[in-house]
Design a protein around this motif. Sequence first.
Motif, PDB file in Angstrom:
ATOM      1  N   GLY A  72       0.728  -1.741  -0.375  1.00 13.73           N
ATOM      2  CA  GLY A  72       0.164  -0.122  -0.008  1.00 13.73           C
ATOM      3  C   GLY A  72       0.658   1.325   0.057  1.00 13.73           C
ATOM      4  O   GLY A  72       0.357   2.859   0.499  1.00 13.73           O
ATOM      5  N   SER A  73       1.918   1.478  -0.189  1.00 10.92           N
ATOM      6  CA  SER A  73       3.181   2.537  -0.018  1.00 10.92           C
ATOM      7  C   SER A  73       3.199   2.885  -1.563  1.00 10.92           C
ATOM      8  O   SER A  73       2.352   2.276  -2.737  1.00 10.92           O
ATOM      9  N   ASP A  74       3.488   4.541  -1.287  1.00  7.72           N
ATOM     10  CA  ASP A  74       3.604   5.318  -2.861  1.00  7.72           C
ATOM     11  C   ASP A  74       5.267   5.298  -2.701  1.00  7.72           C
ATOM     12  O   ASP A  74       6.200   6.104  -2.840  1.00  7.72           O
ATOM     13  N   LEU A  75       4.938   4.443  -4.366  1.00 11.42           N
ATOM     14  CA  LEU A  75       6.566   4.112  -4.591  1.00 11.42           C
ATOM     15  C   LEU A  75       6.389   5.107  -6.019  1.00 11.42           C
ATOM     16  O   LEU A  75       7.113   4.664  -6.944  1.00 11.42           O
ATOM     17  N   SER A  76       5.683   5.810  -6.583  1.00 12.96           N
ATOM     18  CA  SER A  76       5.007   6.577  -7.281  1.00 12.96           C
ATOM     19  C   SER A  76       7.362   7.449  -7.733  1.00 12.96           C
ATOM     20  O   SER A  76       7.637   8.222  -7.226  1.00 12.96           O
ATOM     21  N   GLY A  77       8.229   6.970  -8.853  1.00 13.32           N
ATOM     22  CA  GLY A  77       8.998   8.475  -9.729  1.00 13.32           C
ATOM     23  C   GLY A  77      10.275   7.711  -8.152  1.00 13.32           C
ATOM     24  O   GLY A  77      11.317   7.885  -8.755  1.00 13.32           O
ATOM     25  N   ALA A  78      10.242   5.984  -7.854  1.00 12.32           N
ATOM     26  CA  ALA A  78      11.344   6.203  -6.975  1.00 12.32           C
ATOM     27  C   ALA A  78      12.245   5.922  -7.783  1.00 12.32           C
ATOM     28  O   ALA A  78      12.063   4.712  -8.964  1.00 12.32           O
ATOM     29  N   ASN A  79      13.202   5.480  -7.584  1.00  9.93           N
ATOM     30  CA  ASN A  79      14.663   4.856  -7.870  1.00  9.93           C
ATOM     31  C   ASN A  79      15.264   3.661  -7.114  1.00  9.93           C
ATOM     32  O   ASN A  79      15.574   3.645  -6.461  1.00  9.93           O
ATOM     33  N   LEU A  80      14.471   2.575  -8.087  1.00 17.47           N
ATOM     34  CA  LEU A  80      14.689   0.781  -7.105  1.00 17.47           C
ATOM     35  C   LEU A  80      16.456   0.678  -7.817  1.00 17.47           C
ATOM     36  O   LEU A  80      16.020  -0.999  -7.936  1.00 17.47           O
ATOM     37  N   THR A  81      16.760   0.949  -8.916  1.00 19.21           N
ATOM     38  CA  THR A  81      17.832   0.023  -9.704  1.00 19.21           C
ATOM     39  C   THR A  81      18.898  -0.654  -8.667  1.00 19.21           C
ATOM     40  O   THR A  81      19.207  -0.271  -7.888  1.00 19.21           O
ATOM     41  N   GLY A  82      18.696  -1.911  -9.101  1.00 19.31           N
ATOM     42  CA  GLY A  82      19.597  -2.101  -8.556  1.00 19.31           C
ATOM     43  C   GLY A  82      19.313  -2.727  -7.140  1.00 19.31           C
ATOM     44  O   GLY A  82      20.128  -3.057  -6.368  1.00 19.31           O
ATOM     45  N   ALA A  83      18.260  -3.064  -7.168  1.00 22.86           N
ATOM     46  CA  ALA A  83      18.125  -2.966  -5.584  1.00 22.86           C
ATOM     47  C   ALA A  83      17.510  -4.577  -5.035  1.00 22.86           C
ATOM     48  O   ALA A  83      17.107  -5.460  -5.941  1.00 22.86           O
ATOM     49  N   THR A  84      17.474  -5.151  -3.464  1.00 27.57           N
ATOM     50  CA  THR A  84      17.525  -6.207  -3.769  1.00 27.57           C
ATOM     51  C   THR A  84      15.818  -6.747  -2.750  1.00 27.57           C
ATOM     52  O   THR A  84      15.601  -5.658  -2.425  1.00 27.57           O
ATOM     53  N   VAL A  85      15.153  -7.157  -3.457  1.00 28.24           N
ATOM     54  CA  VAL A  85      13.761  -7.657  -3.323  1.00 28.24           C
ATOM     55  C   VAL A  85      13.259  -8.453  -2.416  1.00 28.24           C
ATOM     56  O   VAL A  85      11.506  -9.074  -2.623  1.00 28.24           O
ATOM     57  N   THR A  86      14.165  -9.522  -2.346  1.00 25.67           N
ATOM     58  CA  THR A  86      13.867 -10.984  -2.298  1.00 25.67           C
ATOM     59  C   THR A  86      12.630 -10.424  -1.028  1.00 25.67           C
ATOM     60  O   THR A  86      12.976 -10.097   0.186  1.00 25.67           O
ATOM     61  N   GLU A 129      10.986 -13.706  -6.502  1.00 25.65           N
ATOM     62  CA  GLU A 129      11.144 -14.612  -4.922  1.00 25.65           C
ATOM     63  C   GLU A 129      10.381 -13.109  -4.095  1.00 25.65           C
ATOM     64  O   GLU A 129       9.909 -12.721  -2.972  1.00 25.65           O
ATOM     65  N   ALA A 130       9.946 -11.963  -4.876  1.00 28.02           N
ATOM     66  CA  ALA A 130       9.498 -10.797  -3.543  1.00 28.02           C
ATOM     67  C   ALA A 130       7.842 -11.221  -4.064  1.00 28.02           C
ATOM     68  O   ALA A 130       7.141 -12.127  -5.158  1.00 28.02           O
ATOM     69  N   LYS A 131       6.924 -10.905  -3.074  1.00 27.38           N
ATOM     70  CA  LYS A 131       5.708 -11.468  -2.548  1.00 27.38           C
ATOM     71  C   LYS A 131       4.645 -10.379  -3.561  1.00 27.38           C
ATOM     72  O   LYS A 131       4.876  -9.230  -3.201  1.00 27.38           O
ATOM     73  N   ASP A 132       3.721 -10.652  -3.672  1.00 28.44           N
ATOM     74  CA  ASP A 132       2.636  -9.867  -4.526  1.00 28.44           C
ATOM     75  C   ASP A 132       3.133  -9.147  -5.536  1.00 28.44           C
ATOM     76  O   ASP A 132       2.746  -8.196  -5.927  1.00 28.44           O
ATOM     77  N   TRP A 133       4.006  -9.960  -6.610  1.00 32.13           N
ATOM     78  CA  TRP A 133       4.804  -8.738  -7.800  1.00 32.13           C
ATOM     79  C   TRP A 133       3.495  -8.570  -7.740  1.00 32.13           C
ATOM     80  O   TRP A 133       3.666  -7.590  -8.594  1.00 32.13           O
ATOM     81  N   ALA A 134       2.793  -9.502  -8.714  1.00 33.49           N
ATOM     82  CA  ALA A 134       1.505  -9.293  -9.956  1.00 33.49           C
ATOM     83  C   ALA A 134       0.369  -8.064  -9.741  1.00 33.49           C
ATOM     84  O   ALA A 134      -0.224  -8.017 -10.166  1.00 33.49           O
ATOM     85  N   GLU A 135       1.100  -7.740  -8.077  1.00 38.18           N
ATOM     86  CA  GLU A 135      -0.130  -7.056  -7.387  1.00 38.18           C
ATOM     87  C   GLU A 135       0.031  -5.346  -7.121  1.00 38.18           C
ATOM     88  O   GLU A 135      -0.913  -4.598  -6.570  1.00 38.18           O
ATOM     89  N   ARG A 136       1.135  -5.150  -7.720  1.00 43.86           N
ATOM     90  CA  ARG A 136       1.741  -3.756  -7.926  1.00 43.86           C
ATOM     91  C   ARG A 136       0.368  -3.036  -8.908  1.00 43.86           C
ATOM     92  O   ARG A 136      -0.101  -3.289  -9.306  1.00 43.86           O
ATOM     93  N   VAL A 137       0.384  -1.686  -8.352  1.00 46.46           N
ATOM     94  CA  VAL A 137      -0.063  -0.334  -8.596  1.00 46.46           C
ATOM     95  C   VAL A 137       0.566   0.289 -10.204  1.00 46.46           C
ATOM     96  O   VAL A 137       1.461   0.744 -10.038  1.00 46.46           O
ATOM     97  N   ASN A 138      -0.253   0.391 -11.257  1.00 51.41           N
ATOM     98  CA  ASN A 138       0.328   1.221 -11.858  1.00 51.41           C
ATOM     99  C   ASN A 138       1.734   0.561 -13.223  1.00 51.41           C
ATOM    100  O   ASN A 138       3.066   1.191 -13.137  1.00 51.41           O
TER     101      ASN A 138
END
Length: 266
Positions: free
Chosen positions: A211-225, A247-256
């Motif tokens: 439910g967080s807002d990551l719009s415009g954020a830069n996650l390049t190279g981040a670990t999301v396991t 291995e990220a949870k609910d990856w398909a449930e992202r918005v936009n």
Amino acid sequence: MRRFALSFMLAVFAAGPAAAEQDLLLGADMSSPAMTKAEMSRADVEAMIQDANGKPIDLHDKALSGLDLSGLNLRGVNLRTARLNKANLRGADLSGANLEQAWLLKADLSGAKLADAKMFGITARDANLSEADLSRSMPIGDFKGASMSGATLVDLKGGADIKNQSMGLMRAVFTSVNLSGANLRGGNLGRSRLEYANLKDADLTGVVLMGSDLSGANLTGATVTGADFKNVDVSGARLINLKGQSEAKDWAERVNIDRAVTQASN
């Protein structure tokens, strides 16, 4: 000051996204001595520490802006509603400190120890927290524009309290915060504001982002396991070269999802 700090805190976190875009700091006289001056000297604080014989000292509601408190042992200090704007707390030990509703605009806390610190309602815009240790802290406050590059935020508690509906929108505001290379393993940032945050190469292993807002954020190279992306707004977010994406949870449930950037531009 206490009355204003409380009203400001409630306005930031409970008024909703539209009001949050306004510069609510205009409600305070930021040029007043209460916000820009110190009523004590470093020597005064050092004397209090010595007299306390290892017990936490009480500096609540004190005007300490611009003061050099770098490297001091302030474990468990009570700084509730204190003003520390542009204060130098570099390398200070603030483990377990009470910083609720405190003001730390443009304060330098680089390399500081803030593990287990209480930060409910804190205002720390443009503060320098690079390489600081905020493990298990509760940063339910406004850190817009702050630097937390290389910081340790393991098991932080910055998510909204959805069990208490009256406090449901109280959350961490990390808008435009530099979290590059930061360690956020196991943290809770559910329903937090992370628009335009720099999370390049950050460790988000097991982080609750639901439910967080990551719009415009830069996650390049981040670990999301193991990170929870359910209902996370990724509009304009750079999701490039992510580690552990499968291995990220609910990856398909992202918005936009269609508006996210998933490939580096040539």
